[in-house]
Design an enzyme around this catalytic site. Structure first.
Site, mmCIF file in Angstrom:
data_model
loop_
_atom_site.group_PDB
_atom_site.id
_atom_site.type_symbol
_atom_site.label_atom_id
_atom_site.label_comp_id
_atom_site.label_asym_id
_atom_site.label_seq_id
_atom_site.Cartn_x
_atom_site.Cartn_y
_atom_site.Cartn_z
ATOM 1 C CE LYS A 1 66.095 122.719 -15.177
ATOM 2 N NZ LYS A 1 66.011 123.625 -14.004
ATOM 3 C CE1 TYR B 1 63.560 121.101 -17.342
ATOM 4 C CE2 TYR B 1 64.336 118.845 -17.626
ATOM 5 C CZ TYR B 1 63.914 119.871 -16.795
ATOM 6 O OH TYR B 1 63.845 119.679 -15.442
#
Length: 295
Positions: free
Chosen positions: A158, A154
């Site tokens: 990002k 994640y």
């Protein structure tokens, strides 16, 4: 601030912040294109937009499907002729320790959050260039900026969006295309379990939708990173702390080890606008020792 006659594409628009973004833009006059992989959420958001009296297009689409993305953009242009705003909000999230993180899960995360944003931007970019106008917002996350336990995939996806903004905005400047990132944190199905009940009321979507609208307005900046949550809005940028310079021949790993407390977070911090600027600073630091003059 109005967005009359503008076309806004919002991914992940079936729920959470994506739905809030779509409604906020529709309330201010924009035609909205709702993209999500959840048909029930899409239908709900679509009805909410229509209730505001605005027009809407709906695409049940996984943003990692590049051909589907291209087809959707073609249909939007055929119907409405242009796209003014793109909000790359679609994303997935699941925590996993690195030992158990599979290659498949790693690729799924990057394909949705990072590649999906790239695919949407790549498909819409030439249309914005052709009109000489565009607003693009990438949705990052605090785990990407700072890291968190069991968030490697994640965080990587990002943070990749931050790098995308940092370079792409430079290419958009000559075409009046603004590219920015927004790092929000609100109570949604993705985040609710991470917030204590006592503070959940603080994390509304108000400051987040306001920041999104600001980044989509005609006078927005470009190449910027906004962080917003719990009523606050701040600007973020990577900082380099004051350097320690070591003459040629003396910079050895043992020297860095013994100097680490001096190097770590030495003040003042320096901000650089681009990678080229950082390289130029490095060059200037070392030029004096070698009697090199830099114009």
């Amino acid at each position: 601030m109005r967005f009359d006659n503008q076309v806004a594409v919002i991914t992940g628009a079936g729920s959470g912040l994506g739905r809030a973004y779509a409604l906020a833009l529709a309330e201010r006059g924009a035609k909205v294109v709702l993209i999500d992989n959840d048909i029930s959420g899409l239908e709900s958001s679509h009805k909410a937009v229509l209730a505001l009296g605005e027009q809407s297009m709906v695409f049940k689409l996984d943003v990692s499907n590049i051909e589907g993305v291209k087809d959707a953009v073609t249909q939007i242009i055929e119907l409405w002729g242009h796209i003014d705003i793109l909000i790359n909000n679609a994303g997935i999230h699941s925590t996993c320790d690195f030992d158990n993180l599979t290659i498949e899960n790693w690729q799924l995360q990057l394909n949705t959050d990072l590649n999906g944003s790239f695919y949407m931007t790549k498909a819409i970019w030439p249309h914005m260039k052709g009109r000489g106008y565009g607003k693009i917002v990438m949705s990052s996350a605090v785990s990407g900026l700072y890291g968190d336990m069991h968030e490697t995939s994640y965080s990587a996806s990002k943070m990749g969006l931050i790098g995308l903004v940092n370079s792409l905005y430079l290419e958009g400047m000559d075409y009046n295309i603004s590219v920015n990132s927004l790092t929000p944190h609100a109570v949604t199905s993705m985040t609710a379990h991470k917030l204590a009940p006592s503070v959940k009321p603080l994390f509304s979507k108000t400051s987040i939708t306001a920041s999104m609208l600001f980044l989509c307005c005609a006078d927005s900046p470009t190449g910027q990173h906004l962080l917003t949550a719990a009523g606050s809005v701040s600007h973020g940028q990577f900082a380099e702390f004051k350097p320690s310079y070591f003459p040629a021949g003396s910079c050895k790993p043992e020297t860095i080890l013994s100097s680490w407390q001096q190097i770590h977070q030495a003040q003042p911090a320096n901000l650089h606008r681009s990678g080229e600027e950082q390289v130029l600073v490095w060059a200037r630091r070392g030029a004096g020792e070698h009697h090199i003059t830099i114009e």
